[in-house]
Design an enzyme around this catalytic site. Structure first.
Site, PDB file in Angstrom:
ATOM      1  N   VAL A  99       0.874  -1.163   0.000  1.00  0.00           N
ATOM      2  CA  VAL A  99       0.000   0.000   0.000  1.00  0.00           C
ATOM      3  C   VAL A  99       0.918   1.222   0.000  1.00  0.00           C
ATOM      4  O   VAL A  99       1.915   1.241   0.722  1.00  0.00           O
ATOM      5  CB  VAL A  99      -0.898   0.030   1.254  1.00  0.00           C
ATOM      6  CG1 VAL A  99      -1.813   1.252   1.232  1.00  0.00           C
ATOM      7  CG2 VAL A  99      -1.713  -1.254   1.365  1.00  0.00           C
ATOM      8  N   CYS A 100       0.589   2.208  -0.811  1.00  0.00           N
ATOM      9  CA  CYS A 100       1.303   3.486  -0.773  1.00  0.00           C
ATOM     10  C   CYS A 100       2.793   3.235  -1.056  1.00  0.00           C
ATOM     11  O   CYS A 100       3.141   2.439  -1.939  1.00  0.00           O
ATOM     12  CB  CYS A 100       1.019   4.130   0.593  1.00  0.00           C
ATOM     13  SG  CYS A 100       1.372   5.896   0.733  1.00  0.00           S
ATOM     14  N   THR A 101       3.683   3.869  -0.309  1.00  0.00           N
ATOM     15  CA  THR A 101       5.110   3.722  -0.586  1.00  0.00           C
ATOM     16  C   THR A 101       5.691   2.402  -0.074  1.00  0.00           C
ATOM     17  O   THR A 101       6.905   2.186  -0.177  1.00  0.00           O
ATOM     18  CB  THR A 101       5.892   4.914  -0.013  1.00  0.00           C
ATOM     19  OG1 THR A 101       5.494   5.130   1.339  1.00  0.00           O
ATOM     20  CG2 THR A 101       5.622   6.166  -0.822  1.00  0.00           C
TER      21      THR A 101
END
Lengths: 212, 212
Positions: A99-101
């Site tokens: 998720v995300c970075t």
């Protein structure tokens, strides 16, 4: 079904807790928050402490990995202990996800080489340097590689519902959606770069600079 | 701006972490996770530990309260220490809010008497017994009473964006939405009772019974 969620200093909490809230409701699921050492870590702003319940090496063969993001992923991109664990875990997972970075860590481990993948909109350039092909899609599935990457922060909830479908079935995924009453009604429509006007983008930049 | 988020054994993590993730990004905000005693509490399934950083009495006058839900709210409905803190805090808050069954604690404290309010769809009957008038609306604002209640779990994100608008302005709220990339794309449309079919509802009940 063992689901490992790595947590580390300066993670973004919702990246981890969105998917956790969906996946913990699946029958026979065991979620484990893993980290460098037992004890508490603090999130990106320091306001929240989360407990690490197992060290990486204690969970060598999870069925699923959900790697959250946050500014704390940058040091992990050079952390051989984490990268080795992730590469070895991935050999046996049903799905390795981010998720995300969190995608930056999958990329640094070499898992995204040549693959379309996504991350937070502010980190496409860093993701690209890991060998991935960044795309502005909310959830990117590479099912033949058993890899799924999700965009920024809240996208982990959408990703986890799809994961619930893949792990169990569509009815299970919809039951999870109902239990967390995920019938979103955001009061604005500014949740992605093409939808945000210049004033909103400027304010996002201003607040981000104050935080880091 | 001090924002208090009570946490307690068997809370539902996303109820707290959704709003936290929005509100922690506001400039000059200080979020504090408060509880009965310093240390860690475990969420509803036991899989996650969250740190309590202050006891209730240490945070007597927060600007905002966000009360999350979970099965752990039931004992709080008779916990005079919590109810007294909440009543006294509410006298000075800008907004006293709840997510999911956090509304039951607001109700038990007498804050919802005669007011329309919402909670998780599975708890309307309990909410009604506190004197509130339950409505199936995602976010219910009683601005003259400085009270906002949100529906189940994920609705706290929508509520927090509205709260960001009320606390700062609409541009700030949209900037938060952009930073958490909240452009929801659930893979299904089963997030509320009218949208879920009988098989989905049956599965939700089955899984819930296994958990509690």
């Amino acid at each position: 079904m063992q689901i490992a969620i790595p947590i580390f200093p300066r993670l973004t909490a919702l990246d981890a807790i969105g998917p956790y809230e969906v996946l913990q409701r699946l029958p026979d699921s065991e979620l484990i928050f893993v980290g460098h050492e037992l004890g508490n870590i603090r999130t990106d702003n320091g306001f929240l402490g989360l407990a690490v319940d197992a060290v990486f090496e204690d969970v060598p063969s999870p069925d699923v990995v959900v790697f959250p993001g946050g500014v704390g992923t940058r040091p992990l991109m050079k952390d051989e202990r984490v990268l080795t664990w992730l590469r070895q875990a991935h050999e046996a997972t049903r799905f390795t996800t981010s998720v995300c970075t969190g995608a930056l860590v999958l990329g640094a481990a070499g898992l995204l080489e040549g693959l379309e993948a996504t991350t937070h909109w502010g980190a496409y350039d860093i993701l690209e340097r890991t060998g991935a092909v960044p795309v502005a899609t909310r959830v990117v599935e590479q099912l033949d590689r058993r890899i799924i990457t999700a965009a920024g922060v809240s996208s982990g909830i959408d990703m986890a519902l799809r994961l619930a479908e893949l792990l169990v079935d569509s009815t299970a995924a919809q039951a999870m959606q109902l239990m967390i009453e995920y019938d979103p009604r955001p009061p604005f429509d500014a949740g992605s770069v093409p939808k945000a006007d210049a004033a909103v983008m400027a304010r996002a930049m201003e607040y981000s600079e104050k935080r880091h």
